[in-house]
Design a protein around this motif. Structure first.
Motif, mmCIF file in Angstrom:
data_model
loop_
_atom_site.group_PDB
_atom_site.id
_atom_site.type_symbol
_atom_site.label_atom_id
_atom_site.label_comp_id
_atom_site.label_asym_id
_atom_site.label_seq_id
_atom_site.Cartn_x
_atom_site.Cartn_y
_atom_site.Cartn_z
ATOM 1 N N LYS A 75 0.844 -1.189 0.000
ATOM 2 C CA LYS A 75 0.000 0.000 0.000
ATOM 3 C C LYS A 75 0.885 1.248 0.000
ATOM 4 O O LYS A 75 1.781 1.388 0.826
ATOM 5 C CB LYS A 75 -0.912 0.008 1.226
ATOM 6 N N THR A 77 1.116 5.348 0.216
ATOM 7 C CA THR A 77 0.436 6.558 0.681
ATOM 8 C C THR A 77 1.176 7.782 0.146
ATOM 9 O O THR A 77 2.398 7.863 0.247
ATOM 10 C CB THR A 77 0.370 6.608 2.216
ATOM 11 N N ALA A 108 -4.351 7.705 -1.358
ATOM 12 C CA ALA A 108 -3.908 6.329 -1.601
ATOM 13 C C ALA A 108 -3.445 6.244 -3.046
ATOM 14 O O ALA A 108 -4.148 6.706 -3.953
ATOM 15 C CB ALA A 108 -5.039 5.344 -1.341
ATOM 16 N N TYR A 134 -8.248 10.289 -2.927
ATOM 17 C CA TYR A 134 -8.175 11.168 -1.756
ATOM 18 C C TYR A 134 -8.671 10.458 -0.508
ATOM 19 O O TYR A 134 -9.677 9.739 -0.520
ATOM 20 C CB TYR A 134 -9.000 12.429 -2.011
ATOM 21 N N LEU A 135 -7.951 10.655 0.614
ATOM 22 C CA LEU A 135 -8.296 10.039 1.897
ATOM 23 C C LEU A 135 -8.630 11.141 2.896
ATOM 24 O O LEU A 135 -7.753 11.628 3.612
ATOM 25 C CB LEU A 135 -7.130 9.191 2.411
ATOM 26 N N GLU A 137 -10.148 11.070 5.713
ATOM 27 C CA GLU A 137 -9.976 10.697 7.121
ATOM 28 C C GLU A 137 -8.521 10.797 7.570
ATOM 29 O O GLU A 137 -8.248 10.869 8.774
ATOM 30 C CB GLU A 137 -10.512 9.278 7.359
ATOM 31 N N LYS A 138 -7.590 10.785 6.627
ATOM 32 C CA LYS A 138 -6.170 10.892 6.974
ATOM 33 C C LYS A 138 -5.602 12.267 6.617
ATOM 34 O O LYS A 138 -4.387 12.467 6.694
ATOM 35 C CB LYS A 138 -5.375 9.797 6.259
ATOM 36 N N SER A 139 -6.461 13.189 6.249
ATOM 37 C CA SER A 139 -6.021 14.530 5.873
ATOM 38 C C SER A 139 -6.315 15.514 6.984
ATOM 39 O O SER A 139 -7.085 15.231 7.915
ATOM 40 C CB SER A 139 -6.707 14.963 4.574
#
Length: 535
Positions: A75, A77, A108, A134-135, A137-139
């Motif tokens: 994965k 990122t 991702a 686009y993520l 929740e991680k931004s």
């Protein structure tokens, strides 16, 4: 004459000595054999392992490396931090920029190879595509709502490209871009800074181009990553590794050419190394590794840094050689990256020729290892540990099991008459940070366990067996040596005690002879005893 008992004892002693010597020799030979077998196991296993790699590693449909090569399972990122300029008006008036880091904006990343074609000369061509998702929740926040003040790229790029034209034309262009594009700095949502927005001045130019030069391509949108989603970076031709694993995944051509034509120096145009996804097996700390990066049109040499442990897998840590970031005085080969305006100081690399003349330069985030440019702005915090690039490679296979690519993108602003927002900049050439990124991938725990079970476990078992056998051999040799030493010491003591015992026996023999002579004299003097003896 020696008695039969004495002869028997000597025979038994000699027999025991012979048996001990035979047993000692047998144990010594067996111990040496164990050591030889232990060492031989290493060479035999290495030979078998290398032969298996020659069969399984080369790129081909169904090979051990093909699936992970065609679409990496790790994965990935992709994180971005934007630099927000908090004092744009003061910068235009000649003060130092005050910067604020905003991020991360996380995505991702998926990579996959398409149009894969194998050739009879053991090469394979492909296009590698990148997709970004686009993520939120991680931004750090809503990418469409966070407002960022950054350099207006159309204004800055146009000023650089027009510095050689007449002052009259520069004044016209400067006023048009100031009125329709917004001057040197703009404030827009982070999504537009990254993915693009339609620029007013460029729209006017686009209309003129379409009217007078209808076949000329022109883009009126501006963005740092515009046109990069679900696109490829050109056609690669790499070696499959068949017949020569040292050439595994090494780039032979890019877009049909064996070398670049970007830089003025031939050495900088060489295409060397792999694409960075995999390396050939048998990597050591002294291996010469290179990566060809299309992002900066350059081959980067890697140097060993330190050992690493990734999910229980022993690995070797490498990083890009710092030589590529030295100024041309310290490293004359870097003259290839100088421009008409001169050469940059250490810590940054001018890639404007790679980007079609756009005045961009790369560095480590926060101007790490670039003290000259770190002092020119306020708000950066250089740190080699936090902002360095690292690649961890599993040495047996050459697989990349952990990587962090950290890079900062900067624009080189110059004082250009006619573009009034640039005329009072604090320096004749101001290195202004735009953003920095962290592209990271790491093997997941499940894949790591499978890797350890199928590859590392047999290697570790063989290594353990080897050292156990060698240790047994060493113990036996030590035991034999100790036994022989004790026996030799015992024999020396016996030899030392022999003379004293012989003296005692001689004295005893003399005493018995004297006693016998005295008895005979008594018998001769006594008439009764003498007559009885005569009878």
């Amino acid at each position: 004459m020696p008695s039969q008992a004495v002869i028997g004892r000597k025979f038994n002693t000699r027999r025991r000595r012979c048996i001990r010597r035979c047993v000692g020799c047998f144990c010594g030979v067996l111990a040496l054999l164990c050591i030889a077998v232990g060492v031989g196991i290493t060479f035999a296993f290495d030979y078998v392992f290398q032969e298996q790699l020659k069969v399984m590693m080369p790129l081909a449909n169904g090979s051990m490396s093909y699936r992970g090569w065609s679409e990496p399972p790790n994965k990935i990122t992709f994180q971005i931090w934007l630099w927000n300029v908090t004092n744009p008006k003061e910068v235009i008036m000649g003060q130092r920029p005050v910067l604020q880091q905003v991020g991360p904006f996380a995505f991702a990343e998926r990579r996959y190879k398409a149009n894969i074609t194998f050739y009879p000369n053991d090469t394979v061509s492909f296009f590698e595509y990148q997709q970004f998702f686009y993520l939120p929740e991680k931004s750090c926040g809503n990418i469409s709502e966070l407002m960022i003040t950054s350099v207006n790229m159309p204004y800055a790029v146009t000023s650089i490209r027009m510095k050689a034209v007449s002052p009259f034309m520069r004044n016209i262009a400067g006023r048009m871009f100031a009125q329709n594009s917004g001057g040197l700095f703009i404030t827009r949502p982070a999504s537009e800074i990254l993915h693009g927005y339609k620029d007013g001045a460029l729209s006017i130019v686009e209309g003129m181009v379409r009217r007078f030069l209808p076949h000329m391509p022109f883009q009126s949108t501006s963005g740092l990553f515009i046109g990069t989603n679900n696109t490829h970076k050109g056609q690669f031709l790499v070696h499959t590794g068949r017949g020569n694993l040292s050439s595994f995944n090494r780039v032979q051509r890019w877009n049909g050419e064996p070398e670049l034509s970007v830089w003025p120096e031939k050495s900088a145009n060489k295409i060397v190394g792999t694409d960075g996804s995999m390396f050939g097996p048998g990597v050591t700390s002294s291996s010469k590794l290179d990566i060809f990066s299309t992002d900066i049109c350059l081959s980067l040499h890697l140097v060993y840094e330190k050992p690493a442990d990734i999910e229980g897998i022993p690995a070797l840590g490498f990083r890009p050689s710092p030589e590529i970031m030295l100024n041309a005085t310290l490293r004359p080969e870097n003259k290839a990256f100088c421009s008409e305006s001169g050469c940059l100081d250490s810590g940054v690399l001018n890639i404007s020729l790679c980007k079609g003349g756009v005045p961009l330069a790369i560095s480590s985030p926060h101007f790490t290892n670039a003290p000259t440019y770190a002092k020119a702005v306020i708000g950066v915090s250089p740190s080699e540990e936090e902002f360095g690039t690292a690649i961890c490679i599993e040495p047996n296979t050459g697989f990349v099991i952990n990587a962090q690519r950290r890079m900062q993108m900067n624009i080189m602003l110059e004082r250009i008459s006619g573009f009034t927002d640039t005329e009072k900049l604090i320096d004749p050439m101001l290195m202004m940070p735009l953003m920095w990124l962290n592209e990271s991938g790491r093997i997941d725990p499940v894949s790591a366990e499978l890797f350890k079970a199928h590859l590392l476990a047999p290697i570790q078992i063989v290594a353990l067996a080897q050292w156990v056998i060698i240790a047994v051999g060493i113990v036996w040799i030590s035991a034999v040596a100790l036994t022989c030493s004790l026996l030799a010491r015992r024999r020396r003591r016996r030899r030392q005690n022999r003379p004293s015992r012989q003296i005692v026996l001689n004295r005893m023999s003399d005493d018995s002879d004297v006693t016998a002579d005295a008895g005979l004299i008594r018998k001769l003097q006594d008439p009764n005893l003498r007559e009885s003896n005569i009878v």
